[in-house]
Design an enzyme around this catalytic site. Structure first.
Site, PDB file in Angstrom:
ATOM      1  N   ALA A 167      -7.264   2.788   7.687  1.00  0.00           N
ATOM      2  CA  ALA A 167      -6.096   2.877   7.807  1.00  0.00           C
ATOM      3  C   ALA A 167      -5.772   3.469   9.377  1.00  0.00           C
ATOM      4  CB  ALA A 167      -5.121   3.594   6.811  1.00  0.00           C
ATOM      5  N   ASP A 214       0.931  -1.173  -0.035  1.00  0.00           N
ATOM      6  CA  ASP A 214      -0.183  -0.049  -0.003  1.00  0.00           C
ATOM      7  C   ASP A 214       0.811   1.283   0.003  1.00  0.00           C
ATOM      8  OD1 ASP A 214      -2.521  -1.391  -0.162  1.00  0.00           O
ATOM      9  OD2 ASP A 214      -2.743  -1.446   2.196  1.00  0.00           O
ATOM     10  N   GLY A 215       2.143   1.039   0.601  1.00  0.00           N
ATOM     11  CA  GLY A 215       2.764   2.360   0.680  1.00  0.00           C
ATOM     12  C   GLY A 215       3.281   2.782  -0.534  1.00  0.00           C
ATOM     13  N   ASP A 230      -3.835  13.521  22.125  1.00  0.00           N
ATOM     14  CA  ASP A 230      -2.569  13.271  21.603  1.00  0.00           C
ATOM     15  C   ASP A 230      -2.759  13.796  20.056  1.00  0.00           C
ATOM     16  OD1 ASP A 230      -1.413  11.935  23.610  1.00  0.00           O
ATOM     17  OD2 ASP A 230      -1.633   9.973  22.891  1.00  0.00           O
ATOM     18  N   ASN A 288      -4.791   9.134   1.936  1.00  0.00           N
ATOM     19  CA  ASN A 288      -5.666   8.394   3.027  1.00  0.00           C
ATOM     20  C   ASN A 288      -6.120   9.302   4.026  1.00  0.00           C
ATOM     21  OD1 ASN A 288      -5.235   5.926   2.257  1.00  0.00           O
ATOM     22  ND2 ASN A 288      -3.409   5.290   3.532  1.00  0.00           N
ATOM     23  N   GLU A 289      -5.009  10.247   4.726  1.00  0.00           N
ATOM     24  CA  GLU A 289      -5.597  11.012   5.789  1.00  0.00           C
ATOM     25  C   GLU A 289      -4.430  12.379   5.962  1.00  0.00           C
ATOM     26  OE1 GLU A 289      -2.565   8.586   7.455  1.00  0.00           O
ATOM     27  OE2 GLU A 289      -4.573   7.720   6.825  1.00  0.00           O
ATOM     28  N   SER A 322      -7.622   2.692  13.206  1.00  0.00           N
ATOM     29  CA  SER A 322      -6.912   2.538  14.418  1.00  0.00           C
ATOM     30  C   SER A 322      -7.216   3.040  15.673  1.00  0.00           C
ATOM     31  CB  SER A 322      -5.287   2.372  14.147  1.00  0.00           C
ATOM     32  OG  SER A 322      -5.026   1.343  13.034  1.00  0.00           O
ATOM     33  N   ALA A 361      -6.726   9.508  21.038  1.00  0.00           N
ATOM     34  CA  ALA A 361      -6.366   9.883  22.513  1.00  0.00           C
ATOM     35  C   ALA A 361      -7.001  10.876  22.954  1.00  0.00           C
ATOM     36  CB  ALA A 361      -5.180   9.398  22.857  1.00  0.00           C
TER      37      ALA A 361
END
Length: 264
Positions: A166, A54-55, A154, A124-125, A170, A189
């Site tokens: 992705a 994917d990278g 965080d 992605n983001e 998580s 977080a």
């Protein structure tokens, strides 16, 4: 072994260009495929076949985004969410039958403590992460209106549907259907407000993060691996002028993969 001779090309896609990551598996795969099907110059590409994970797919999409050429990935990496199964048999027929998904990246505009402006595109983001021992303090505005005066966390991120499985996933963000015209705004977080889980935003929305107390609580911004340290503000919005065309085998496109991820 495929019946096609070297140099054979798919009727509907045009000349094939093979690009590969630097891993041994990807390089060996490229050698095998070039021997079977030939390899055109990038300037003549009708379709690009990306070999890696994917990278490497993200690298390929960024590097070829101005060519308006579809990219078909074959997995020679690990997860391979954006890739198809590796197989050398009858590749022209697979390319001709492949289904296309069009993705628009996020445009990131980050200003650092020196007043310098950094721009990047992220498929992605775009994420903000604390860069010191203390939690970040962020103010969040949507389309010029402050929606959260202070998020102590965080970090936070804005994800596209393609990137929702992705880092966003998580961080307990939602998986978005690939055809949905929405973005995910997800805290990482979160300390205050503790119960805030993020928001779904229209794809056209403009998101702005202002870093509060940047000197004491430094923050970095990142878009698909492009990092900017010591930011004071970050603006994010979908760039509809840039189109990434991804090809997938029938029945194994992004919509199916996104659904499958939710039942794993």
């Amino acid at each position: 072994m495929p019946e096609e001779v070297a140099g054979a090309q798919p009727e509907r896609r045009g000349p094939i260009v093979f690009l590969a990551s630097q891993t041994e598996a990807a390089q060996l795969a490229r050698e095998e495929l070039v021997a079977l099907y030939g390899d055109a110059p990038l300037a003549q590409a009708g379709v690009i076949v990306a070999l890696g994970g994917d990278g490497f797919m993200l690298e390929t999409l960024h590097a070829t985004q101005h060519r308006d050429v579809p990219v078909y990935g074959m997995n020679r990496g690990t997860v391979g969410f954006l890739m198809n199964t590796y197989d050398t048999v009858d590749l022209p027929a697979r390319l001709a039958a492949a289904q296309e998904n069009v993705l628009n990246p996020l445009a990131m505009r980050a200003t650092d403590t020196q007043g310098r402006v950094h721009e990047a595109l992220a498929i992605n983001e775009v994420s903000l992460l604390r860069a010191g021992p203390q939690a970040a303090r962020l103010r969040i505005s949507i389309d010029g209106r402050v929606r959260m005066e202070e998020l102590v966390c965080d970090g936070a991120l804005v994800a596209t549907p393609a990137g929702s499985t992705a880092y966003n996933y998580s961080a307990h963000g939602p998986i978005l259907p690939i055809g949905a015209d929405v973005l995910a705004l997800t805290p990482i977080a979160a300390f205050r407000p503790r119960r805030w889980r993020g928001a779904l935003l229209p794809k056209r929305a403009s998101v702005r993060f202002d870093v509060l107390d940047a000197a004491k609580r430094p923050v970095m911004a990142e878009g698909d691996g492009q990092s900017v340290r010591d930011v004071v503000s970050v603006e994010v919005q979908s760039d509809r002028k840039v189109r990434h065309r991804l090809l997938f085998d029938p029945g194994h496109g992004l919509e199916e993969r996104l659904i499958r991820e939710q039942f794993f």
